[in-house]
Design an enzyme around this catalytic site. Structure first.
Site, PDB file in Angstrom:
ATOM      1  N   LYS A 135       0.853  -1.188   0.000  1.00  0.00           N
ATOM      2  CA  LYS A 135       0.000   0.000   0.000  1.00  0.00           C
ATOM      3  C   LYS A 135       0.893   1.243   0.000  1.00  0.00           C
ATOM      4  CE  LYS A 135      -4.552   0.853   0.370  1.00  0.00           C
ATOM      5  NZ  LYS A 135      -5.539   0.179  -0.500  1.00  0.00           N
ATOM      6  N   THR A 188      -3.918  -5.226   0.908  1.00  0.00           N
ATOM      7  CA  THR A 188      -3.257  -3.939   1.117  1.00  0.00           C
ATOM      8  C   THR A 188      -4.092  -3.046   2.020  1.00  0.00           C
ATOM      9  OG1 THR A 188      -4.213  -2.912  -0.869  1.00  0.00           O
ATOM     10  CG2 THR A 188      -2.143  -4.121  -1.132  1.00  0.00           C
ATOM     11  N   ARG A 235      31.594  32.014  -8.043  1.00  0.00           N
ATOM     12  CA  ARG A 235      30.240  31.696  -8.491  1.00  0.00           C
ATOM     13  C   ARG A 235      29.354  31.391  -7.294  1.00  0.00           C
ATOM     14  NH1 ARG A 235      29.858  25.471 -10.866  1.00  0.00           N
ATOM     15  NH2 ARG A 235      30.821  24.432  -9.077  1.00  0.00           N
ATOM     16  N   HIS A 255      21.738  26.249 -10.912  1.00  0.00           N
ATOM     17  CA  HIS A 255      22.554  27.316 -11.491  1.00  0.00           C
ATOM     18  C   HIS A 255      22.000  28.710 -11.174  1.00  0.00           C
ATOM     19  CE1 HIS A 255      24.688  24.246 -13.693  1.00  0.00           C
ATOM     20  NE2 HIS A 255      23.569  23.810 -14.230  1.00  0.00           N
ATOM     21  N   GLN A 257      31.354  18.042  -7.095  1.00  0.00           N
ATOM     22  CA  GLN A 257      31.787  16.704  -6.689  1.00  0.00           C
ATOM     23  C   GLN A 257      32.614  16.758  -5.409  1.00  0.00           C
ATOM     24  OE1 GLN A 257      31.771  17.889  -9.757  1.00  0.00           O
ATOM     25  NE2 GLN A 257      31.359  16.300 -11.296  1.00  0.00           N
TER      26      GLN A 257
END
Length: 292
Positions: A12, A57, A175, A246, A218
């Site tokens: 469910k 369920t 940035r 971004h 990363q």
């Protein structure tokens, strides 16, 4: 020609559970979305429609509500453990139970500077998650979160990448770095203070994001995962998915204006997607939910 039944499960999904703990005038709201999935000796229902081993369920849904009343709710990992163990131990045909929980946060209103005892606002913070898998021989617990949106306005660069005839991206020494963290981490035990562990892992993610001078997303991912393992002894592995949200400087020169890193546009698509796993021991098999 013969065909064969592969792996299968049923359960469910989308079980909405809201529990109110009333301690005098001060109330506590717990808001879960629960999903159950059972697997076992279920060939007959697929081949002949024999449902003698199929716990409905609807019964699974009712069990969620009954357990909330009978045992209370508490931390999502603990509630999921109780449910999964129940299905495996009470249903002879079932040898594998998976319970997923998403927790939705409510914060107390404070209209006059004092927290209200029974008035709440749905928080815009991340979604807490838990998954428990119980088999006849083993228990595996994973915790996680999603939609944890973070932003560093500086201390991020991206340069030194390969260029070819299709590359237009300029290198940058400054940035904005923003992401919406999706994470799952696996525990080496089912005997954990779940609330404390979640708070420590969340704090480690935030601390590492804020304190890492990022030369790549990363690098930030590995720093965040490593700090969770450092701060949380019960965690064996963490899987992270970090979309690069971004932020591009807007060209204001057509209007006779400069833009000293002040005005940005934040498109929703397309976006970079950085994903990775950080492990306490190399080649530890992943048991919890996957992000990719």
């Amino acid at each position: 020609m013969s065909f064969f039944l592969g792996s299968n499960q049923y359960g469910k999904a989308g079980i909405r559970l809201v529990s109110v703990q009333r301690d005098g005038d001060r109330h506590l709201v717990t808001d879960f979305t629960v999903a159950t999935a059972l697997a076992g000796h279920l060939d007959d229902t697929h081949f002949t429609g024999d449902n003698s081993a199929v716990l409905p369920t609807d019964t699974q849904k009712n069990t969620v509500y009954a357990f909330a009343r009978e045992f209370g709710v508490g931390e999502p990992e603990a509630f999921a453990l109780r449910l999964a163990k129940h299905f495996v131990t009470t249903q002879e045909a079932i040898y594998h139970a998976r319970v997923n929980i998403e927790q939705h946060t409510w914060e107390r209103l404070a209209p006059h500077g004092e927290p209200a005892p029974h008035s709440f606002v749905r928080a815009g913070t991340e979604t807490r998650r838990a998954e428990v898998i119980v088999t006849e021989d083993d228990v595996a617990v994973s915790s996680g979160l999603g939609d944890l949106t973070l932003l560093n306005t500086t201390n991020s660069e991206f340069h030194g990448f390969p260029r070819d005839k299709y590359t237009t991206l300029p290198e940058t020494r400054e940035r904005m770095l923003a992401t919406s963290v999706e994470a799952w981490w696996d525990h080496d035990s089912a005997d954990v203070d779940w609330g404390k562990s979640y708070a420590e892992a969340r704090d480690a993610l935030l601390t590492a994001f804020a304190s890492t001078y990022s030369l790549s997303l990363q690098q930030t991912l590995f720093s965040m995962g490593s700090y969770v393992l450092h701060q949380c002894p019960s965690v064996d592995e963490i899987r992270l998915s970090l979309p690069n949200k971004h932020h591009h400087l807007v060209d204001l020169t057509p209007f006779g204006l400069d833009n000293p890193d002040q005005v940005y546009v934040a498109p929703t698509e397309p976006y970079g997607l950085i994903q990775g796993t950080v492990q306490r021991h190399q080649m530890v098999p992943t048991v919890g939910p996957q992000l990719w």
